[in-house]
Design a protein around this motif. Structure first.
Motif, PDB file in Angstrom:
ATOM      1  N   ARG A 208       0.810  -1.220   0.000  1.00  0.00           N
ATOM      2  CA  ARG A 208       0.000   0.000   0.000  1.00  0.00           C
ATOM      3  C   ARG A 208       0.840   1.267   0.000  1.00  0.00           C
ATOM      4  O   ARG A 208       0.406   2.307  -0.485  1.00  0.00           O
ATOM      5  CB  ARG A 208      -0.946   0.035   1.200  1.00  0.00           C
ATOM      6  N   GLY A 246      -3.885  -7.641  -0.704  1.00  0.00           N
ATOM      7  CA  GLY A 246      -4.369  -7.047  -1.941  1.00  0.00           C
ATOM      8  C   GLY A 246      -4.127  -7.925  -3.156  1.00  0.00           C
ATOM      9  O   GLY A 246      -4.970  -8.012  -4.065  1.00  0.00           O
ATOM     10  N   GLU A 265      -4.706  -3.180  -8.944  1.00  0.00           N
ATOM     11  CA  GLU A 265      -5.156  -4.056  -7.864  1.00  0.00           C
ATOM     12  C   GLU A 265      -5.524  -3.234  -6.640  1.00  0.00           C
ATOM     13  O   GLU A 265      -4.926  -2.195  -6.379  1.00  0.00           O
ATOM     14  CB  GLU A 265      -4.034  -5.035  -7.482  1.00  0.00           C
ATOM     15  N   PRO A 266      -6.516  -3.697  -5.861  1.00  0.00           N
ATOM     16  CA  PRO A 266      -6.775  -3.022  -4.580  1.00  0.00           C
ATOM     17  C   PRO A 266      -5.604  -3.279  -3.634  1.00  0.00           C
ATOM     18  O   PRO A 266      -5.130  -4.404  -3.504  1.00  0.00           O
ATOM     19  CB  PRO A 266      -8.052  -3.716  -4.078  1.00  0.00           C
ATOM     20  N   ARG A 267      -5.112  -2.226  -2.999  1.00  0.00           N
ATOM     21  CA  ARG A 267      -3.984  -2.367  -2.078  1.00  0.00           C
ATOM     22  C   ARG A 267      -4.412  -2.307  -0.616  1.00  0.00           C
ATOM     23  O   ARG A 267      -3.644  -2.678   0.262  1.00  0.00           O
ATOM     24  CB  ARG A 267      -2.936  -1.290  -2.353  1.00  0.00           C
ATOM     25  N   THR A 268      -5.628  -1.816  -0.379  1.00  0.00           N
ATOM     26  CA  THR A 268      -6.143  -1.704   0.983  1.00  0.00           C
ATOM     27  C   THR A 268      -7.618  -2.084   0.981  1.00  0.00           C
ATOM     28  O   THR A 268      -8.273  -2.078  -0.076  1.00  0.00           O
ATOM     29  CB  THR A 268      -6.011  -0.262   1.508  1.00  0.00           C
ATOM     30  N   GLU A 270      -9.899  -0.205   1.927  1.00  0.00           N
ATOM     31  CA  GLU A 270     -10.589   0.986   1.446  1.00  0.00           C
ATOM     32  C   GLU A 270     -10.643   1.012  -0.077  1.00  0.00           C
ATOM     33  O   GLU A 270     -11.648   1.434  -0.658  1.00  0.00           O
ATOM     34  CB  GLU A 270      -9.883   2.250   1.965  1.00  0.00           C
ATOM     35  N   ASP A 271      -9.568   0.556  -0.730  1.00  0.00           N
ATOM     36  CA  ASP A 271      -9.590   0.447  -2.196  1.00  0.00           C
ATOM     37  C   ASP A 271     -10.694  -0.493  -2.646  1.00  0.00           C
ATOM     38  O   ASP A 271     -11.413  -0.224  -3.617  1.00  0.00           O
ATOM     39  CB  ASP A 271      -8.240  -0.081  -2.712  1.00  0.00           C
ATOM     40  N   GLY A 274     -14.085   1.076  -2.326  1.00  0.00           N
ATOM     41  CA  GLY A 274     -14.318   2.006  -3.419  1.00  0.00           C
ATOM     42  C   GLY A 274     -14.673   1.285  -4.707  1.00  0.00           C
ATOM     43  O   GLY A 274     -15.538   1.726  -5.468  1.00  0.00           O
ATOM     44  N   TRP A 275     -14.020   0.145  -4.939  1.00  0.00           N
ATOM     45  CA  TRP A 275     -14.288  -0.630  -6.151  1.00  0.00           C
ATOM     46  C   TRP A 275     -15.694  -1.213  -6.130  1.00  0.00           C
ATOM     47  O   TRP A 275     -16.413  -1.166  -7.123  1.00  0.00           O
ATOM     48  CB  TRP A 275     -13.246  -1.748  -6.262  1.00  0.00           C
TER      49      TRP A 275
END
Length: 291
Positions: A208, A246, A265-268, A270-271, A274-275
């Motif tokens: 992240r 992630g 790629e989602p790193r957290t 929270e990512d 959001g996706w």
């Protein structure tokens, strides 16, 4: 696109402690201007040794250390130049803090440079502000919490205005809130142009936070974009590191056709939130396919 300028680098560097086997051998490692680099590896892989070689705390047994492309001389002049450019913050803040108060501790380095008193005060104030500990300036260091001691130790390094800030496991021992406050401070330092190298065991933190990763394994040191290296199962196994959260989530999403091959790629968590907010119907669809 021009490659970032190397600030400090090891060239074919090797090191062994007295009467011991080599800890590092033939290491080539460059810390480039403006990057955030995570150094990863199992216990005993040589992470701390590598950090101390870069900061001049240890001298290469073979190979060389270069600063701005010139080999570092281990005399007073050469080491002063190195240590005003590269600052190391050790893992345990109690090994670094020694003055009676936070302000006195942070002022120690600039005072040793022989700077005018006004310049010292300016640097101390800027460092305390950067680490969000202005209110602690007069606090005795022995009355600080662990997280406060961590930030005070980093402030002492920041007051030297280094181009490269090196930290050994800076988030170790911090609760989640303490980790976030520290990462926010590091974001601020990066925005002012400080290059940051962090040794950590936390692959999720590395994914992240960092731009690049350097992974130590029995086969040597490998460097590259953080997402690329932390998706290499063979490398992670050799370094005895687990898969980042992630990366595992991204693989699951791609397996269900919910994330394109070139999509970030989602790193957290929270990512991921959001996706899913952007694609609210995708999650039930994935759940159905996974049955």
């Amino acid at each position: 696109m021009t490659s970032p300028t190397p600030v400090v680098e090891l060239a074919q560097a090797g090191f062994a402690y007295e009467d011991g086997p080599p800890v590092l051998s033939g290491v080539d490692f460059t810390v480039a201007e403006g990057r955030a680099v995570a150094l990863l590896g199992r216990n005993g892989s040589g992470k701390t040794t590598l950090l101390r070689l870069l900061s001049g705390g240890l001298r290469c047994g073979s190979g060389s250390l270069l600063l701005d492309g010139a080999e570092v001389a281990y005399d007073r002049k050469g080491l002063t130049r190195l240590r005003t450019t590269v600052q190391l913050v050790v893992q345990d803040p109690d090994d670094q803090l020694f003055a009676a108060s936070v302000g006195q501790d942070v002022s120690f380095g600039p005072m040793n440079l022989g700077l005018p008193e006004e310049e010292v005060r300016l640097r101390v104030r800027e460092a305390l502000e950067a680490l969000d500990i202005v209110a602690l300036a007069d606090r005795p260091t022995h009355l600080l919490s662990y997280g406060q001691r961590k930030r005070a130790a980093i402030a002492g390094a920041v007051a030297m205005r280094p181009r490269v800030l090196i930290m050994d496991e800076p988030t170790a021992g911090l609760d989640p809130h303490g980790q976030e406050r520290l990462l926010e401070a590091l974001r601020g330092l990066r925005e002012t142009g400080t290059t940051v190298l962090m040794a950590t065991h936390d692959v999720d933190l590395a994914l992240r936070w960092a731009d690049e990763a350097a992974v130590l394994s029995p086969s040597g040191l490998r460097t590259g974009p953080v997402a690329e290296l932390l998706a290499d199962d063979e490398l992670l196994d050799a370094a005895r590191l687990r898969r980042p959260w992630g990366t595992a989530v991204a693989r699951l999403l791609r397996a269900h056709g919910l994330l394109g091959p070139d999509a970030p790629e989602p790193r957290t968590p929270e990512d991921l939130e959001g996706w899913t907010a952007a694609a609210p119907t995708a999650v039930p669809h994935a759940a159905e396919q996974g049955r």
